[in-house]
Design a protein around this motif. Sequence first.
Motif, mmCIF file in Angstrom:
data_model
loop_
_atom_site.group_PDB
_atom_site.id
_atom_site.type_symbol
_atom_site.label_atom_id
_atom_site.label_comp_id
_atom_site.label_asym_id
_atom_site.label_seq_id
_atom_site.Cartn_x
_atom_site.Cartn_y
_atom_site.Cartn_z
ATOM 1 N N PHE A 16 0.821 -1.115 0.021
ATOM 2 C CA PHE A 16 -0.032 0.108 0.051
ATOM 3 C C PHE A 16 1.061 1.383 -0.179
ATOM 4 O O PHE A 16 1.917 1.494 0.837
ATOM 5 C CB PHE A 16 -0.871 -0.170 1.153
ATOM 6 N N ALA A 33 -7.307 -5.933 -0.889
ATOM 7 C CA ALA A 33 -8.050 -4.873 -1.865
ATOM 8 C C ALA A 33 -8.170 -3.317 -1.475
ATOM 9 O O ALA A 33 -8.369 -2.613 -2.097
ATOM 10 C CB ALA A 33 -9.325 -5.601 -2.219
ATOM 11 N N ASN A 34 -8.004 -3.234 -0.241
ATOM 12 C CA ASN A 34 -8.161 -1.770 0.256
ATOM 13 C C ASN A 34 -7.544 -1.911 1.941
ATOM 14 O O ASN A 34 -7.486 -2.733 2.539
ATOM 15 C CB ASN A 34 -9.670 -1.628 0.604
ATOM 16 N N SER A 57 -10.592 11.303 -5.576
ATOM 17 C CA SER A 57 -10.346 9.995 -5.907
ATOM 18 C C SER A 57 -9.235 10.176 -6.930
ATOM 19 O O SER A 57 -9.494 10.549 -7.894
ATOM 20 C CB SER A 57 -11.581 9.592 -6.609
ATOM 21 N N ARG A 87 -8.115 6.442 -3.167
ATOM 22 C CA ARG A 87 -9.457 6.306 -3.831
ATOM 23 C C ARG A 87 -10.856 6.875 -3.219
ATOM 24 O O ARG A 87 -11.767 6.953 -3.902
ATOM 25 C CB ARG A 87 -9.731 4.705 -3.910
ATOM 26 N N ASN A 146 -9.231 5.687 2.024
ATOM 27 C CA ASN A 146 -9.281 4.396 1.622
ATOM 28 C C ASN A 146 -8.034 4.248 0.300
ATOM 29 O O ASN A 146 -8.148 5.292 -0.313
ATOM 30 C CB ASN A 146 -10.463 3.771 0.974
ATOM 31 N N ARG A 154 -5.604 2.430 -2.288
ATOM 32 C CA ARG A 154 -5.712 1.618 -3.267
ATOM 33 C C ARG A 154 -4.305 0.762 -3.083
ATOM 34 O O ARG A 154 -3.234 1.309 -2.972
ATOM 35 C CB ARG A 154 -5.691 2.274 -4.463
#
Length: 139
Positions: free
Chosen positions: A7, A67-68, A100, A105, A133, A135
């Motif tokens: 991340f 995924a996050n 975003s 995101r 959040n 990505r």
Amino acid sequence: MKRLVVFPDAQSAAADILRQALAGRSEVFAAAVTVGTLVPGDRSPETPRTPYVLVRKDSDLPHSSMANARATLRITVWHADADQAHDLAQLCQGLLIVHSGPVIRGVRPGTGPLAAVDEASGFDLSTFTVLANVRPATA
């Protein structure tokens, strides 16, 4: 074989978002703003560095999948007076919430803006948090 997922740095990304978004603003309280990730070393009243926006990551929140990721970001705004500190903090919060992009995101409000006074300099400040959040990226 599983792919390595990492991340990116949400703190750096949020600072970049605010630098770019604030650069073209016409509000008087946003003029000549500096955005950084470190508390200014010299915050004495004799060397004012306002307006200044500090972006720091407070925490990473656990995520159930790769995924996050979620990060709590704290944004602190120093300014010449309490009203301008609050107004710039509100603007920064709004700019982050509507963003975003490739690293961050989506953003939700957390706490604040809350008014305070910097004990080291006596300058008014306003601080708030957002939940970002993040990505994932493959390495």
